[in-house]
Design a protein around this motif. Structure first.
Motif, PDB file in Angstrom:
ATOM      1  N   GLY A  90       0.833  -1.202   0.000  1.00 38.26           N
ATOM      2  CA  GLY A  90       0.000   0.000   0.000  1.00 38.26           C
ATOM      3  C   GLY A  90       0.863   1.245   0.000  1.00 38.26           C
ATOM      4  N   LEU A  91       1.643   1.413  -1.063  1.00 37.39           N
ATOM      5  CA  LEU A  91       2.647   2.476  -1.087  1.00 37.39           C
ATOM      6  C   LEU A  91       2.022   3.863  -1.098  1.00 37.39           C
ATOM      7  N   SER A  92       1.052   4.105  -1.948  1.00 36.21           N
ATOM      8  CA  SER A  92       0.522   5.464  -2.105  1.00 36.21           C
ATOM      9  C   SER A  92      -0.085   5.979  -0.809  1.00 36.21           C
ATOM     10  N   GLU A  93      -0.822   5.112  -0.088  1.00 36.38           N
ATOM     11  CA  GLU A  93      -1.416   5.531   1.185  1.00 36.38           C
ATOM     12  C   GLU A  93      -0.341   5.852   2.208  1.00 36.38           C
ATOM     13  N   ARG A  94       0.722   5.091   2.209  1.00 37.39           N
ATOM     14  CA  ARG A  94       1.779   5.305   3.203  1.00 37.39           C
ATOM     15  C   ARG A  94       2.639   6.518   2.873  1.00 37.39           C
ATOM     16  N   LEU A  95       2.760   6.833   1.606  1.00 38.29           N
ATOM     17  CA  LEU A  95       3.474   8.057   1.240  1.00 38.29           C
ATOM     18  C   LEU A  95       2.752   9.293   1.752  1.00 38.29           C
ATOM     19  N   LYS A  96       1.431   9.261   1.776  1.00 38.77           N
ATOM     20  CA  LYS A  96       0.657  10.364   2.352  1.00 38.77           C
ATOM     21  C   LYS A  96       0.942  10.499   3.844  1.00 38.77           C
ATOM     22  N   LEU A  97       0.990   9.375   4.545  1.00 43.60           N
ATOM     23  CA  LEU A  97       1.284   9.411   5.977  1.00 43.60           C
ATOM     24  C   LEU A  97       2.671   9.984   6.236  1.00 43.60           C
ATOM     25  N   ALA A  98       3.631   9.605   5.399  1.00 45.39           N
ATOM     26  CA  ALA A  98       5.025  10.002   5.621  1.00 45.39           C
ATOM     27  C   ALA A  98       5.206  11.510   5.605  1.00 45.39           C
ATOM     28  N   LEU A  99       4.349  12.220   4.899  1.00 45.62           N
ATOM     29  CA  LEU A  99       4.475  13.671   4.785  1.00 45.62           C
ATOM     30  C   LEU A  99       4.332  14.389   6.120  1.00 45.62           C
ATOM     31  N   PHE A 100       3.740  13.718   7.112  1.00 46.57           N
ATOM     32  CA  PHE A 100       3.478  14.349   8.409  1.00 46.57           C
ATOM     33  C   PHE A 100       4.627  14.162   9.406  1.00 46.57           C
ATOM     34  N   GLU A 293      20.618  16.866  13.088  1.00 44.58           N
ATOM     35  CA  GLU A 293      19.969  18.158  13.287  1.00 44.58           C
ATOM     36  C   GLU A 293      18.952  18.448  12.179  1.00 44.58           C
ATOM     37  N   LYS A 294      19.126  17.808  11.012  1.00 45.41           N
ATOM     38  CA  LYS A 294      18.229  18.049   9.885  1.00 45.41           C
ATOM     39  C   LYS A 294      16.819  17.548  10.145  1.00 45.41           C
ATOM     40  N   ILE A 295      16.686  16.599  11.082  1.00 44.40           N
ATOM     41  CA  ILE A 295      15.390  15.960  11.291  1.00 44.40           C
ATOM     42  C   ILE A 295      14.423  16.872  12.028  1.00 44.40           C
ATOM     43  N   SER A 296      14.912  17.696  12.919  1.00 43.86           N
ATOM     44  CA  SER A 296      14.028  18.521  13.732  1.00 43.86           C
ATOM     45  C   SER A 296      13.096  19.374  12.869  1.00 43.86           C
ATOM     46  N   LYS A 297      11.805  19.150  13.040  1.00 37.76           N
ATOM     47  CA  LYS A 297      10.754  19.921  12.354  1.00 37.76           C
ATOM     48  C   LYS A 297      10.947  19.938  10.836  1.00 37.76           C
ATOM     49  N   SER A 298      11.283  18.783  10.288  1.00 45.10           N
ATOM     50  CA  SER A 298      11.536  18.718   8.847  1.00 45.10           C
ATOM     51  C   SER A 298      10.391  18.089   8.066  1.00 45.10           C
ATOM     52  N   ALA A 299       9.328  17.653   8.734  1.00 44.28           N
ATOM     53  CA  ALA A 299       8.193  17.058   8.032  1.00 44.28           C
ATOM     54  C   ALA A 299       7.658  18.018   6.980  1.00 44.28           C
ATOM     55  N   ALA A 300       7.316  17.484   5.825  1.00 41.86           N
ATOM     56  CA  ALA A 300       6.860  18.324   4.715  1.00 41.86           C
ATOM     57  C   ALA A 300       5.659  19.175   5.111  1.00 41.86           C
ATOM     58  N   VAL A 301       4.708  18.592   5.820  1.00 37.81           N
ATOM     59  CA  VAL A 301       3.472  19.296   6.158  1.00 37.81           C
ATOM     60  C   VAL A 301       3.734  20.488   7.077  1.00 37.81           C
ATOM     61  N   ARG A 302       4.798  20.444   7.849  1.00 42.18           N
ATOM     62  CA  ARG A 302       5.132  21.571   8.738  1.00 42.18           C
ATOM     63  C   ARG A 302       5.366  22.863   7.944  1.00 42.18           C
ATOM     64  N   HIS A 303       5.715  22.742   6.679  1.00 40.62           N
ATOM     65  CA  HIS A 303       6.094  23.913   5.885  1.00 40.62           C
ATOM     66  C   HIS A 303       5.081  24.231   4.789  1.00 40.62           C
ATOM     67  N   TRP A 304       3.951  23.580   4.816  1.00 39.34           N
ATOM     68  CA  TRP A 304       2.944  23.790   3.788  1.00 39.34           C
ATOM     69  C   TRP A 304       1.952  24.881   4.178  1.00 39.34           C
ATOM     70  N   SER A 305       1.191  25.303   3.196  1.00 39.42           N
ATOM     71  CA  SER A 305       0.094  26.231   3.470  1.00 39.42           C
ATOM     72  C   SER A 305      -1.009  25.483   4.211  1.00 39.42           C
ATOM     73  N   ALA A 306      -1.880  26.236   4.877  1.00 40.12           N
ATOM     74  CA  ALA A 306      -2.982  25.623   5.611  1.00 40.12           C
ATOM     75  C   ALA A 306      -3.880  24.807   4.692  1.00 40.12           C
ATOM     76  N   LYS A 307      -4.128  25.292   3.500  1.00 39.05           N
ATOM     77  CA  LYS A 307      -5.006  24.572   2.573  1.00 39.05           C
ATOM     78  C   LYS A 307      -4.400  23.223   2.175  1.00 39.05           C
ATOM     79  N   GLN A 308      -3.096  23.214   1.888  1.00 32.80           N
ATOM     80  CA  GLN A 308      -2.424  21.952   1.562  1.00 32.80           C
ATOM     81  C   GLN A 308      -2.488  20.979   2.736  1.00 32.80           C
ATOM     82  N   LYS A 309      -2.286  21.516   3.920  1.00 32.29           N
ATOM     83  CA  LYS A 309      -2.311  20.679   5.124  1.00 32.29           C
ATOM     84  C   LYS A 309      -3.675  20.016   5.298  1.00 32.29           C
TER      85      LYS A 309
END
Length: 371
Positions: A90-100, A293-309
């Motif tokens: 179930g790759l596509s579903e898990r890729l969505k989860l990974a963004l968080f 140090e790169k990992i801290s607050k590096s999730a993609a969704v942390r840097h997205w617009s509210a609508k994308q989130k």
């Protein structure tokens, strides 16, 4: 360290082994322990507030997650990590989860680069493992009952694994393939067997390989690549077969050569106990997070617009067939004038998928129910 974990609350799920290992040295909270909490996730659980009040240092999600996926992952100050296991199915579903998540650990070696190609830089290979408390039998049984042991899903009658098991059952003595085995039963079944059979689905390096080796029995597994050769050596730690005919020949050979069989089994067990327990894997996750140090607050969704989130949350809940949770996301977005057509379509999709799960409407759902 206080680690908050969530995953599907089933007896067989991998998350149980991780929580057990982490609890040896850390405080561990299980967010999905109360299944009703998962049911209420769409209207009550406040992750941001929980993390602040409980002084959580890490939020860890372990695949599969089932019903519980809290809002607020992008807003909490502590690092987040996810362990993706069934990416081969179930790759596509898990890729969505990974963004968080700030750190993404992937159980299947060949999928790490696929995850990185989605813009998720902090993706790491973390193979599955074993727990000696479950996968090594404490019963010192002298006489083995089975020539071959197997614990897991036999699969559909027309599937490759099912066909191979039918062939083996017609020629050798196996344990009951139709009964359910608890985690405590796994080590016992393997201990009572001369060797353990594995057939990986879609080339995955699965739990059975580590669990069988931990039991001290010879593992026969199909040739798959996917990093298996980097973990174990053929004919030293386990035995790899390339077709059914070779498998049958190898079973007969190792039944007739017990000393050679047991030598490989002992070496395989020593290897997993040294390098591939859930205690080792838990330490690897924590080391990965603390050393980069790169990992801290590096999730993609942390840097997205509210609508994308909001859209991505809604897509996750549509994949989970949770229309109420998707509706909650839409309500949050609407209250902030951040609702989009894509978000509303995800809410509709979540509802349709939930209905389809109960009353099969699509061809795949009908085949699954009949099968």
């Amino acid at each position: 360290m206080h680690i908050a974990v969530f995953h599907r609350p089933d007896a067989h799920t991998t998350g149980n082994y991780f929580r057990k290992a982490l609890a040896e040295a850390h405080t561990v909270s299980f967010l999905s322990e109360d299944f009703a909490l998962g049911k209420r996730a769409h209207n009550s659980f406040d992750l941001v507030k929980y993390v602040a009040q409980q002084a959580v240092d890490l939020v860890l999600c372990i695949d599969p997650i089932c019903g519980f996926f809290p809002l607020g992952l992008e807003s909490i100050p502590c690092p987040t990590a996810i362990y993706l296991i069934d990416v081969h199915r179930g790759l596509s579903e898990r890729l969505k989860l990974a963004l968080f998540f700030d750190a993404v650990c992937v159980a299947q070696h060949d999928y790490v680069e696929i995850v990185k190609d989605q813009g998720i830089e902090n993706a790491f290979w973390l193979p599955l493992a074993c727990d000696p408390d479950f996968h090594s039998s404490v019963q010192q049984v002298q006489e083995k009952r089975y020539e071959i042991g197997f614990v897991g899903h036999k699969g559909a009658g027309n599937g490759d694994r099912s066909k191979v098991l039918d062939i083996l059952s017609s020629q050798f003595k196996l344990n009951d393939l139709n009964r359910w085995y608890s985690p405590e039963d796994i080590g016992v079944v393997y201990y009572l067997s001369h060797m353990v059979f594995n057939w990986s689905v879609n080339g995955d390096v699965n739990m059975r390989e580590f669990e069988a080796l931990c039991s001290g029995r010879l593992l026969l597994t199909n040739a798959i690549g996917n990093g298996l050769e980097r973990l174990f050596t053929d004919r030293e730690h386990l035995v790899v077969y390339r077709n059914v005919e070779e498998l049958q020949s190898l079973v007969r050979y190792y039944l007739a050569h017990p000393e050679e069989r047991e030598k490989i089994a002992r070496a395989g067990r020593a290897e997993v106990l040294k390098k591939h327990t859930y205690r080792c894997r838990s330490a690897q996750i924590l080391d990965t997070i603390s050393c980069s140090e790169k990992i801290s607050k590096s999730a993609a969704v942390r840097h997205w617009s509210a609508k994308q989130k909001w859209e991505t949350y809604a897509q996750v809940f549509a994949n989970l067939r949770q229309p109420l949770s998707a509706y909650r996301v839409a309500a949050h977005a609407l209250g902030r004038s951040e609702v989009t057509l894509k978000l509303l379509l995800c809410v509709v999709t979540a509802g349709l998928r939930a209905i389809n799960a109960q009353i099969p409407l699509t061809p795949n759902a009908i085949r699954s129910r009949i099968g």
